[in-house]
Write an enzyme that holds these catalytic residues in place. Structure first.
Site, PDB file in Angstrom:
ATOM      1  N   TRP A 257      -1.348  -7.493  -5.900  1.00 38.96           N
ATOM      2  CA  TRP A 257      -1.566  -6.622  -7.047  1.00 38.96           C
ATOM      3  C   TRP A 257      -0.313  -5.872  -7.460  1.00 38.96           C
ATOM      4  O   TRP A 257      -0.050  -5.674  -8.650  1.00 38.96           O
ATOM      5  CB  TRP A 257      -2.711  -5.646  -6.812  1.00 38.96           C
ATOM      6  CG  TRP A 257      -2.956  -4.798  -8.033  1.00 38.96           C
ATOM      7  CD1 TRP A 257      -2.890  -3.439  -8.131  1.00 38.96           C
ATOM      8  CD2 TRP A 257      -3.256  -5.270  -9.355  1.00 38.96           C
ATOM      9  NE1 TRP A 257      -3.136  -3.032  -9.424  1.00 38.96           N
ATOM     10  CE2 TRP A 257      -3.367  -4.151 -10.197  1.00 38.96           C
ATOM     11  CE3 TRP A 257      -3.438  -6.541  -9.901  1.00 38.96           C
ATOM     12  CZ2 TRP A 257      -3.655  -4.250 -11.551  1.00 38.96           C
ATOM     13  CZ3 TRP A 257      -3.727  -6.633 -11.256  1.00 38.96           C
ATOM     14  CH2 TRP A 257      -3.833  -5.499 -12.059  1.00 38.96           C
TER      15      TRP A 257
ATOM     16  N   ASP B 178      -5.810   6.026   1.531  1.00 37.64           N
ATOM     17  CA  ASP B 178      -5.965   4.617   1.189  1.00 37.64           C
ATOM     18  C   ASP B 178      -7.429   4.244   1.396  1.00 37.64           C
ATOM     19  O   ASP B 178      -8.039   4.607   2.404  1.00 37.64           O
ATOM     20  CB  ASP B 178      -5.062   3.768   2.090  1.00 37.64           C
ATOM     21  CG  ASP B 178      -4.941   2.330   1.621  1.00 37.64           C
ATOM     22  OD1 ASP B 178      -5.980   1.644   1.526  1.00 37.64           O
ATOM     23  OD2 ASP B 178      -3.811   1.878   1.372  1.00 37.64           O
TER      24      ASP B 178
ATOM     25  N   HIS C 159       2.717 -14.823  -5.558  1.00 35.48           N
ATOM     26  CA  HIS C 159       1.523 -14.954  -4.713  1.00 35.48           C
ATOM     27  C   HIS C 159       0.355 -14.149  -5.280  1.00 35.48           C
ATOM     28  O   HIS C 159      -0.743 -14.186  -4.728  1.00 35.48           O
ATOM     29  CB  HIS C 159       1.841 -14.471  -3.303  1.00 35.48           C
ATOM     30  CG  HIS C 159       2.099 -12.989  -3.217  1.00 35.48           C
ATOM     31  ND1 HIS C 159       3.014 -12.348  -4.016  1.00 35.48           N
ATOM     32  CD2 HIS C 159       1.540 -12.021  -2.441  1.00 35.48           C
ATOM     33  CE1 HIS C 159       3.019 -11.058  -3.728  1.00 35.48           C
ATOM     34  NE2 HIS C 159       2.136 -10.831  -2.788  1.00 35.48           N
TER      35      HIS C 159
ATOM     36  N   ASP D  92      -7.463 -10.476  -2.175  1.00 38.35           N
ATOM     37  CA  ASP D  92      -7.615 -10.170  -3.597  1.00 38.35           C
ATOM     38  C   ASP D  92      -6.611 -10.910  -4.472  1.00 38.35           C
ATOM     39  O   ASP D  92      -6.735 -10.898  -5.695  1.00 38.35           O
ATOM     40  CB  ASP D  92      -7.521  -8.660  -3.839  1.00 38.35           C
ATOM     41  CG  ASP D  92      -6.178  -8.086  -3.431  1.00 38.35           C
ATOM     42  OD1 ASP D  92      -5.725  -8.373  -2.310  1.00 38.35           O
ATOM     43  OD2 ASP D  92      -5.588  -7.331  -4.224  1.00 38.35           O
TER      44      ASP D  92
ATOM     45  N   GLU E 206       3.385  -5.103 -11.842  1.00 39.90           N
ATOM     46  CA  GLU E 206       4.798  -4.985 -12.194  1.00 39.90           C
ATOM     47  C   GLU E 206       5.188  -6.045 -13.220  1.00 39.90           C
ATOM     48  O   GLU E 206       5.955  -5.771 -14.153  1.00 39.90           O
ATOM     49  CB  GLU E 206       5.662  -5.105 -10.936  1.00 39.90           C
ATOM     50  CG  GLU E 206       5.580  -3.885 -10.034  1.00 39.90           C
ATOM     51  CD  GLU E 206       6.155  -4.124  -8.644  1.00 39.90           C
ATOM     52  OE1 GLU E 206       6.787  -5.184  -8.435  1.00 39.90           O
ATOM     53  OE2 GLU E 206       5.975  -3.259  -7.763  1.00 39.90           O
TER      54      GLU E 206
ATOM     55  N   HIS F 235       0.837  -1.203   0.000  1.00 38.29           N
ATOM     56  CA  HIS F 235       0.000   0.000   0.000  1.00 38.29           C
ATOM     57  C   HIS F 235       0.874   1.256   0.000  1.00 38.29           C
ATOM     58  O   HIS F 235       0.611   2.213  -0.739  1.00 38.29           O
ATOM     59  CB  HIS F 235      -0.911   0.004   1.225  1.00 38.29           C
ATOM     60  CG  HIS F 235      -1.955  -1.067   1.208  1.00 38.29           C
ATOM     61  ND1 HIS F 235      -3.291  -0.807   1.010  1.00 38.29           N
ATOM     62  CD2 HIS F 235      -1.861  -2.410   1.365  1.00 38.29           C
ATOM     63  CE1 HIS F 235      -3.976  -1.939   1.042  1.00 38.29           C
ATOM     64  NE2 HIS F 235      -3.121  -2.924   1.265  1.00 38.29           N
TER      65      HIS F 235
ATOM     66  N   SER G  39       2.780  -6.910  -7.305  1.00 39.46           N
ATOM     67  CA  SER G  39       3.589  -7.853  -8.085  1.00 39.46           C
ATOM     68  C   SER G  39       2.971  -8.108  -9.451  1.00 39.46           C
ATOM     69  O   SER G  39       3.674  -8.211 -10.463  1.00 39.46           O
ATOM     70  CB  SER G  39       3.727  -9.179  -7.326  1.00 39.46           C
ATOM     71  OG  SER G  39       4.465  -9.013  -6.137  1.00 39.46           O
TER      72      SER G  39
ATOM     73  N   THR H 122      -5.355   0.765  -3.845  1.00 36.02           N
ATOM     74  CA  THR H 122      -4.062   0.340  -4.394  1.00 36.02           C
ATOM     75  C   THR H 122      -4.118  -1.089  -4.921  1.00 36.02           C
ATOM     76  O   THR H 122      -3.100  -1.769  -4.982  1.00 36.02           O
ATOM     77  CB  THR H 122      -2.963   0.466  -3.322  1.00 36.02           C
ATOM     78  OG1 THR H 122      -3.275  -0.409  -2.224  1.00 36.02           O
ATOM     79  CG2 THR H 122      -2.864   1.890  -2.814  1.00 36.02           C
TER      80      THR H 122
ATOM     81  N   GLN I 149      12.297  -5.629  -6.796  1.00 34.75           N
ATOM     82  CA  GLN I 149      11.521  -6.514  -7.665  1.00 34.75           C
ATOM     83  C   GLN I 149      11.340  -5.957  -9.073  1.00 34.75           C
ATOM     84  O   GLN I 149      11.458  -6.689 -10.057  1.00 34.75           O
ATOM     85  CB  GLN I 149      10.159  -6.789  -7.037  1.00 34.75           C
ATOM     86  CG  GLN I 149       9.258  -7.654  -7.904  1.00 34.75           C
ATOM     87  CD  GLN I 149       8.134  -8.271  -7.124  1.00 34.75           C
ATOM     88  OE1 GLN I 149       8.330  -9.198  -6.364  1.00 34.75           O
ATOM     89  NE2 GLN I 149       6.929  -7.757  -7.311  1.00 34.75           N
TER      90      GLN I 149
END
EC number: 2.4.1.-
Length: 481
Positions: free
Chosen positions: A380, A120, A377, A401, A385, A23, A382, A143, A362
């Site tokens: 979002w 947020d 996993h 999610d 990206e 976040h 990851s 996010t 990453q």
């Protein structure tokens, strides 16, 4: 804390993220982008998060820059090394009971009055009230993907219609969770198992109530921001546009930030190496440099996923037996209740083709030419990206999610292979070989297509670029009123 530049009156935006790595990262990127567009920024972390940044990125990483300052509020809970894994009920209770007064107290003491709050979405429990008391507007920044938001939004409907809770444990395995739900607008074909819900969880669970109630408050706010782009989720974006007055799809943010010339980047902000709360290990890039293009599988389960030692060992043997190179990120707290230590025999096998690090940048890894696949996993951050880098995925969603993202990665965007919940070395081996071999050809091509579509979205006349400009204009108008 830096001194704010006050020679010119600028719109002043206060950012407040949910205190968790993914976040904060997404919030910081948007804050940097709006700062580059000429807005004044105050970014509010908890004391604990602030100190984690100082430990991971050095004593000057939060010095800020002219027009960009960092502030803190106490989170009211005690912390241990495993504090954020999983999200603790004590933090959520403190957010509900303590953050409102502390946030208002901070805002009223700032040297420049704020124009608006960008909150947020999961902090709406207090930021909507804070905005009313302060007499300023609030925008909600979700996010996560639009599909993840929509999934959270409709969990209440699942409960009202009797789909949850499960009647007994047999419903976890008897095929019931494959039931297709046909009444969620924009999400045709979604199954019960694809909703961001741990079906074994008590419906009175604090984390469940906190995360599912936040979207129900969304109608109290007219401006909503999503870290996605129009072409990725067109039917859901259309539904959201009919539901709310103002929708801003603004992703992928890193691609927008990459357009800023180096000489215009503020060192007091960009020194947050990878926006990481954990110190990164750059040695992995030397290893990647020695590998052929598209020959390495990158393995990272995010900042909060945990697993058993047995699961980690099965992943290890599957990767080692795949005969493909792999870069594996193993956090010290990856294993539940134990140190994340692999059996000596497995460690020896891994040395032949694998490289293990505790954390890394990453986005840089995914952009590296040697990386050809991502075992993830499905968080979002990851996911977007990986899409931005054109890297196909093997999906092992952990919770929330991530389950919805997995569905879209594999079925809608066609860039992923889904693993079973139970980790088995033979399945890991098979999926890695499929992804990296001839069987992954179609997914690699689709991933390249999404990479190109992401770049179109952030081009000068792309949907995300135009939405960022619309948001800046809206905030500027608010500053004049």
């Amino acid at each position: 804390m830096d001194a704010m530049a006050t020679t010119e009156k600028k719109p002043h935006v206060i950012f407040i993220p949910f205190p968790a790595q993914s976040h904060i990262k997404a919030m910081l990127k948007l804050a940097q982008l709006l700062h580059h567009k000429g807005l004044q920024i105050t970014f509010v972390n908890t004391d604990f998060i602030h100190n984690q940044f100082l430990e991971s990125s050095g004593p000057h990483c939060l010095d800020g820059a002219p027009g960009f300052r960092f502030e803190t509020i106490p989170d009211g809970v005690s912390h241990s090394p495993e504090a954020s894994i999983p999200i603790r009920e004590s933090l959520l209770r403190s957010i509900e009971t303590n953050f409102l007064d502390r946030f208002i107290d901070l805002v009223t003491k700032l040297p420049d009055p704020p124009t608006c709050i960008i909150s947020d979405g999961f902090l709406s429990v207090f930021t909507i009230d804070a905005a009313k008391k302060l007499g300023i507007p609030v925008m909600m920044y979700w996010t996560l993907a639009a599909c993840g938001f929509m999934g959270f939004y409709h969990i209440h409907s699942l409960i009202e219609k009797g789909f949850a809770p499960l009647k007994d444990a047999s419903y976890l395995t008897n095929g019931y969770l494959d039931t297709v739900i046909d009444w969620v607008p924009g999400m045709e074909g979604i199954r019960l198992k694809d909703f961001p819900l741990d079906w074994s969880t008590d419906l009175n669970d604090k984390v469940l109530m906190f995360t599912t109630e936040a979207p129900q408050r969304s109608h109290k706010v007219s401006h909503h921001i999503f870290h996605t782009f129009d072409e990725l989720e067109p039917s859901i974006i259309k539904t959201l546009s009919l539901r709310y007055n103002h929708i801003y799809t603004i992703g992928p943010l890193q691609l927008l930030l990459d357009q800023i010339p180096e000489e215009k980047k503020q060192t007091g902000i960009t020194s947050l190496h990878g926006y990481s709360l954990v110190k990164e290990e750059p040695e992995c890039f030397q290893w990647l440099q020695s590998k052929e293009p598209n020959s390495v599988v990158y393995v990272n389960f995010g900042s909060t996923t945990v697993m058993s030692l047995e699961d980690m060992t099965e992943f290890g043997w599957g990767l080692a037996n795949s005969n493909h190179y792999f870069l594996w990120i193993i956090r010290s707290n990856l294993v539940i209740g134990e140190n994340a230590v692999l059996p000596p025999e497995l460690e020896e096998h891994i040395k032949k083709r694998g490289f293990i690090a505790s954390w890394c940048s990453q986005e840089k890894v995914l952009k590296h030419p040697s990386v050809g696949g991502f075992l993830t996993h499905c968080g979002w951050g990851s996911t977007i990206e990986s899409l931005s880098a054109g890297v196909p995925m093997i999906c092992w969603p952990y919770s929330w999610d991530q389950l919805t993202n997995c569905r879209y990665i594999c079925k809608e965007w066609e860039v992923g292979l889904e693993m079973g919940t139970k980790v088995k070395r033979d399945e890991v081996k098979r999926l890695v070989q499929e992804l990296m071999g001839e069987g992954g050809h179609k997914m690699r091509n689709k991933a390249k297509d999404w990479k190109e579509k992401a770049r179109i979205a952030i081009a000068p006349n792309g949907s995300s670029s135009l939405n960022i400009d619309k948001m800046v204009k809206e905030i500027t108008v608010l500053a004049r009123n």
